[in-house]
Write a protein that holds these residues in place. Sequence first.
Motif, PDB file in Angstrom:
ATOM      1  N   ASP A 152       1.021 -31.135   5.270  1.00  0.00           N
ATOM      2  CA  ASP A 152       0.363 -29.870   4.929  1.00  0.00           C
ATOM      3  C   ASP A 152       0.636 -29.577   3.451  1.00  0.00           C
ATOM      4  OD1 ASP A 152      -0.462 -27.222   4.597  1.00  0.00           O
ATOM      5  OD2 ASP A 152       0.034 -26.693   6.662  1.00  0.00           O
ATOM      6  N   ARG A 153      -0.266 -30.009   2.587  1.00  0.00           N
ATOM      7  CA  ARG A 153      -0.044 -29.853   1.148  1.00  0.00           C
ATOM      8  C   ARG A 153      -0.127 -28.387   0.723  1.00  0.00           C
ATOM      9  NH1 ARG A 153      -4.327 -34.262  -0.121  1.00  0.00           N
ATOM     10  NH2 ARG A 153      -3.389 -36.084   0.873  1.00  0.00           N
ATOM     11  N   ASP A 154      -0.945 -27.591   1.406  1.00  0.00           N
ATOM     12  CA  ASP A 154      -1.008 -26.166   1.078  1.00  0.00           C
ATOM     13  C   ASP A 154       0.341 -25.505   1.334  1.00  0.00           C
ATOM     14  OD1 ASP A 154      -3.667 -26.317   0.304  1.00  0.00           O
ATOM     15  OD2 ASP A 154      -4.424 -25.822   2.311  1.00  0.00           O
ATOM     16  N   ALA A 155       0.947 -25.813   2.468  1.00  0.00           N
ATOM     17  CA  ALA A 155       2.271 -25.255   2.757  1.00  0.00           C
ATOM     18  C   ALA A 155       3.296 -25.750   1.742  1.00  0.00           C
ATOM     19  CB  ALA A 155       2.700 -25.636   4.171  1.00  0.00           C
ATOM     20  N   ARG A 157       2.738 -26.516  -1.438  1.00  0.00           N
ATOM     21  CA  ARG A 157       2.566 -25.767  -2.686  1.00  0.00           C
ATOM     22  C   ARG A 157       3.160 -24.368  -2.581  1.00  0.00           C
ATOM     23  NH1 ARG A 157      -2.195 -29.057  -3.029  1.00  0.00           N
ATOM     24  NH2 ARG A 157      -3.308 -27.731  -1.537  1.00  0.00           N
ATOM     25  N   GLY A 158       3.151 -23.802  -1.386  1.00  0.00           N
ATOM     26  CA  GLY A 158       3.719 -22.477  -1.191  1.00  0.00           C
ATOM     27  C   GLY A 158       5.234 -22.428  -1.311  1.00  0.00           C
ATOM     28  N   ARG A 160       6.906 -23.686  -3.889  1.00  0.00           N
ATOM     29  CA  ARG A 160       7.327 -23.650  -5.287  1.00  0.00           C
ATOM     30  C   ARG A 160       8.045 -22.334  -5.570  1.00  0.00           C
ATOM     31  NH1 ARG A 160       2.143 -26.059  -8.695  1.00  0.00           N
ATOM     32  NH2 ARG A 160       2.084 -28.096  -7.668  1.00  0.00           N
ATOM     33  N   GLU A 183      -1.655 -39.131  -2.574  1.00  0.00           N
ATOM     34  CA  GLU A 183      -1.773 -37.703  -2.873  1.00  0.00           C
ATOM     35  C   GLU A 183      -0.589 -36.921  -2.320  1.00  0.00           C
ATOM     36  OE1 GLU A 183      -5.569 -35.892  -2.122  1.00  0.00           O
ATOM     37  OE2 GLU A 183      -6.631 -37.753  -2.542  1.00  0.00           O
ATOM     38  N   ASP A 184      -0.085 -37.317  -1.157  1.00  0.00           N
ATOM     39  CA  ASP A 184       1.105 -36.662  -0.597  1.00  0.00           C
ATOM     40  C   ASP A 184       2.303 -36.855  -1.523  1.00  0.00           C
ATOM     41  OD1 ASP A 184      -0.284 -35.872   1.703  1.00  0.00           O
ATOM     42  OD2 ASP A 184       0.214 -37.736   2.749  1.00  0.00           O
ATOM     43  N   ALA A 187       2.062 -34.787  -4.612  1.00  0.00           N
ATOM     44  CA  ALA A 187       2.383 -33.384  -4.370  1.00  0.00           C
ATOM     45  C   ALA A 187       3.895 -33.176  -4.253  1.00  0.00           C
ATOM     46  CB  ALA A 187       1.672 -32.899  -3.112  1.00  0.00           C
TER      47      ALA A 187
END
Length: 384
Positions: A152-155, A157-158, A160, A183-184, A187
């Motif tokens: 879950d890349r959105d999670a 980024r959250g 940071r 990409e994982d 990230a």
Amino acid sequence: MPVSRLKDIPGIGVDRMGDLADAAADPELLRLENLDTDLRPPEAALAASRRALEDDAANSYLPFLGQWPLRKAAVARVARLSGVDYGGPEGCVITAGGLSGILNSLLALLEPGDRVLLPAPIYAGLINRVRLAGGEPVFVPTHPTPQGWRLDRDALRGLRGQGIRVVLAMSPAMPSGCWLDAEDWAALAELCRSEDAWLLYDAAMERLLFDGRAYLHPASLPGMAERTVTVGSVSKEFRMIGWRVGWVVGPGRILPDIGLVGIHNVVCQVGIAMAAAAAALTCADDGVAAAVAEWQARRDCLLEEFSELPAIPPAGGWSLLLDCAPLGLSGAEASRRLFETAKVAATPMAGWGPGSERYLRFVFANEPVTRLAGIGRRVRDALA
């Protein structure tokens, strides 16, 4: 009452299931509960083990940080896979298995209360080593899809600005077989750079990838060589579980501290096993490609057998997870039913990350396809 460092550390379930299966002593029982394998280690490693039994130098505490040929071979392996040269044998310390290397590294990297990010579900032994080292586990989810597990890349980024000190990642992951793609890794690397965090890379299964998936070592990414600590072992790829040899390779600014922890933890490694590990790392035919082909065939067999069940395809490794929640069961209840009525030993995943209690793990590394045939019917009947 347990001491405080143990109060949040449950068992891993594998020990209990293994004990039950051993006690049953039933040849018809399918042993899918533990990360063992029936595939032989490299012949060069077996031969080196036999020679070491007669070698007085192998019956020694010294060198405390590991025999030089093995340290050299481990650094060369990481350089070959990542393109990063950590400077010869001094860039490596040898450990009593990969998980000893993980704990030693965490003890050298963490202050009490530091936060450690782990993609979940993940091996309970990694989570609990974070706690033993005084760290706070922080989880980023991986989600099941028909094609496999996805980070879950959105999670991510959250997270940071949340004070992450160490990112502890494994690919393919155990128990899910989650593969981190380019990409994982990008990230995760961005998070490490933005947080000035270490990446503790558990490389235990790094080449055990199915369906032609690409390999990527995270130290090869921009700015990551100086903040990546790679922990590997001979247990999985080389089928050498009982030898208990691992290695830690990384930047010179942290390796002495990890070595210092190791000296005051396990003291030294298994002397007669290190020559075998070096032989496995340097032999012409390590058998990994053939082993991966066999394990992929077993995975494919299980996925076909479980085609009517909510099983999530693993991209590599030794195991897959069955989601028991759609069946109205917990992993623990499903495990009990399978053991008692279907002669199948499989381990429930409670304690392996948030929401893990819904999953049941099937290890396919230790049972051939001929024995796995028909397991789907047995599982469906037991869990109906």
